[in-house]
Design a protein around this motif. Structure first.
Motif, PDB file in Angstrom:
ATOM      1  N   VAL A  61       0.770  -1.226   0.033  1.00  0.00           N
ATOM      2  CA  VAL A  61       0.101  -0.052   0.137  1.00  0.00           C
ATOM      3  C   VAL A  61       0.857   1.432   0.117  1.00  0.00           C
ATOM      4  O   VAL A  61       1.894   1.322   1.046  1.00  0.00           O
ATOM      5  CB  VAL A  61      -1.087   0.095   1.049  1.00  0.00           C
ATOM      6  N   LEU A  62       0.698   2.041  -0.929  1.00  0.00           N
ATOM      7  CA  LEU A  62       1.434   3.324  -1.070  1.00  0.00           C
ATOM      8  C   LEU A  62       0.817   4.579  -0.564  1.00  0.00           C
ATOM      9  O   LEU A  62      -0.392   4.844  -1.108  1.00  0.00           O
ATOM     10  CB  LEU A  62       1.930   3.573  -2.471  1.00  0.00           C
ATOM     11  N   ASN A  76      -7.667   0.248   9.421  1.00  0.00           N
ATOM     12  CA  ASN A  76      -8.430  -1.290   9.634  1.00  0.00           C
ATOM     13  C   ASN A  76      -7.754  -2.081   8.477  1.00  0.00           C
ATOM     14  O   ASN A  76      -8.337  -3.074   8.105  1.00  0.00           O
ATOM     15  CB  ASN A  76      -9.781  -0.960   9.042  1.00  0.00           C
ATOM     16  N   LEU A  77      -6.605  -1.911   8.078  1.00  0.00           N
ATOM     17  CA  LEU A  77      -5.827  -2.800   7.401  1.00  0.00           C
ATOM     18  C   LEU A  77      -5.461  -4.110   7.854  1.00  0.00           C
ATOM     19  O   LEU A  77      -5.672  -5.230   7.127  1.00  0.00           O
ATOM     20  CB  LEU A  77      -4.471  -2.204   6.828  1.00  0.00           C
ATOM     21  N   ILE A  88       0.412  -7.430   4.522  1.00  0.00           N
ATOM     22  CA  ILE A  88       0.498  -5.749   4.042  1.00  0.00           C
ATOM     23  C   ILE A  88       1.667  -5.155   4.446  1.00  0.00           C
ATOM     24  O   ILE A  88       2.247  -5.397   5.462  1.00  0.00           O
ATOM     25  CB  ILE A  88      -0.962  -5.135   5.265  1.00  0.00           C
ATOM     26  N   ALA A  89       2.023  -4.435   3.351  1.00  0.00           N
ATOM     27  CA  ALA A  89       3.396  -3.762   3.640  1.00  0.00           C
ATOM     28  C   ALA A  89       3.024  -2.459   3.382  1.00  0.00           C
ATOM     29  O   ALA A  89       2.442  -2.070   2.213  1.00  0.00           O
ATOM     30  CB  ALA A  89       4.385  -4.404   2.592  1.00  0.00           C
ATOM     31  N   GLY A 143      -2.619   1.932  -4.034  1.00  0.00           N
ATOM     32  CA  GLY A 143      -2.168   3.271  -3.195  1.00  0.00           C
ATOM     33  C   GLY A 143      -3.063   4.297  -3.468  1.00  0.00           C
ATOM     34  O   GLY A 143      -4.216   4.116  -4.146  1.00  0.00           O
ATOM     35  N   LEU A 144      -2.891   5.597  -2.656  1.00  0.00           N
ATOM     36  CA  LEU A 144      -3.898   6.540  -2.746  1.00  0.00           C
ATOM     37  C   LEU A 144      -3.172   8.050  -3.478  1.00  0.00           C
ATOM     38  O   LEU A 144      -2.014   8.109  -3.164  1.00  0.00           O
ATOM     39  CB  LEU A 144      -4.079   6.913  -1.293  1.00  0.00           C
ATOM     40  N   SER A 145      -3.755   8.375  -4.429  1.00  0.00           N
ATOM     41  CA  SER A 145      -3.567   9.500  -4.945  1.00  0.00           C
ATOM     42  C   SER A 145      -2.233   9.438  -5.713  1.00  0.00           C
ATOM     43  O   SER A 145      -2.024   8.617  -6.566  1.00  0.00           O
ATOM     44  CB  SER A 145      -3.306  10.792  -3.818  1.00  0.00           C
ATOM     45  N   SER A 146      -1.031  10.198  -5.377  1.00  0.00           N
ATOM     46  CA  SER A 146       0.252  10.103  -6.171  1.00  0.00           C
ATOM     47  C   SER A 146       0.626   8.625  -5.854  1.00  0.00           C
ATOM     48  O   SER A 146       1.349   8.149  -6.582  1.00  0.00           O
ATOM     49  CB  SER A 146       1.182  10.961  -5.456  1.00  0.00           C
TER      50      SER A 146
END
Length: 316
Positions: A61-62, A76-77, A88-89, A143-146
């Motif tokens: 996850v970025l 909550n991952l 999860i990393a 990831g989120l956004s960028s």
């Protein structure tokens, strides 16, 4: 290729996690682990295993711009990790652009450059670490956004490594930073993605993609949501399935549109702004508790539609 062979192939990519951080502790977070070329990675290893394939899955996850990796410790991952047998990393970008962004618009986009190299190394290092028991056919990136755009680009560069992706509120790959905030740049996502892969493009035949966006997002233009989903569908050569579905998570919902064989999913997150959707009880910078738990959605989506694992082969 078995895990021992995978470990031998990836042993030169960085110190093993056994040396970097000690023996993995199942069912808990390890914080600020040095791995795969990153100085700081938060890693959650669940007690459970994936219901398909052989071992656990892996979701990288970025973070987004101005978003600390610590925000994902309260997103909550771990709920999704335990439910679906998913490690999860969450790495902290090494080569950040302004505002702490993943620099998706800068530099060469190859397997040997910058954080693209680091992400491939991280995926291979973790899946090659026998104590994690990760199935290399169930390695995913999100990831989120960028971070979403960077994840999408990394999955295009290395479709052999990443069996699927979860792209949340990301501008299209190859666009400029000027198109990120309340603007929309046209992009041929399919052509760009294929060009990034080069000789690895054949692996797109078994890759899947979830594209999601908050209905209340006023930062990244909604046009990218459709452009990204349709672009990946064009690359995979699949047609949209008529109608839509509702994903329920507690009192929250999201609206899902699918393409053939589940290869692409376009998900609208009801009630969510420009944030990672963590579900009820989630908190943290740019983490929303107003929508579904997107990590839970991804866990189920990847299990249902993974094309690299023969369904019903858990533990074989």
């Amino acid at each position: 290729m078995n895990r021992i062979e995978r470990a031998l192939l990836t042993s030169g990519l960085g110190l093993s996690l056994a040396l970097a951080a000690g023996t993995a502790s199942a069912g808990s977070w390890q914080q600020n682990v040095a791995a795969g070329g990153f100085d700081k990675v938060h890693i959650y290893t669940p007690d459970t295993t994936s219901p398909i394939g052989n071992g656990k899955s892996l979701l990288i996850v970025l973070h987004g711009c101005v978003q600390p990796t610590d925000a994902y410790l309260t997103a909550n991952l771990e709920d999704a990790a335990e439910e679906f047998g998913m490690v999860i990393a969450v790495p902290d970008a090494m080569n950040k652009a302004g505002y702490g962004c993943w620099s998706y618009w800068e530099g060469e986009k190859t397997r040997e450059t910058g954080d693209f190299k680091n992400l491939i190394n991280l995926a291979n290092t973790l899946s090659g670490d026998g104590s994690r028991d990760i199935d290399p056919d169930q390695v995913y990136i999100s990831g989120l956004s960028s971070g979403a755009t960077f994840a999408n680009t990394a999955a295009c560069i290395a479709p052999d490594v990443f069996a699927g992706m979860g792209i949340s509120a990301g501008p299209s790959i190859g666009t400029s930073p000027g198109g990120a905030i309340r603007n929309c740049e046209s992009a041929d996502v399919a052509s760009r993605c294929s060009s990034y892969a080069g000789s690895y493009a054949s692996h797109f035949s078994s890759q899947i993609a979830s594209i999601t966006h908050g209905v209340n997002d006023t930062v990244v233009d909604h046009c990218y949501h459709t452009q990204n989903a349709e672009g990946m569908a064009k690359l995979y050569a699949v047609d949209q399935v008529p109608g839509s579905n509702t994903f329920n998570d507690g009192s929250h919902t999201a609206n899902e549109t699918l393409w053939q064989d589940g290869r692409v999913s376009m998900l609208w997150l009801n009630g969510v702004d420009h944030s990672w959707s963590g579900g009820e009880g989630a908190s943290g910078n740019y983490v929303s508790d107003a929508g579904v738990n997107y990590a839970r959605y991804l866990g189920q989506y990847f299990i249902d539609h993974n094309k690299r694992v023969v369904q019903g082969t858990a533990g074989e």
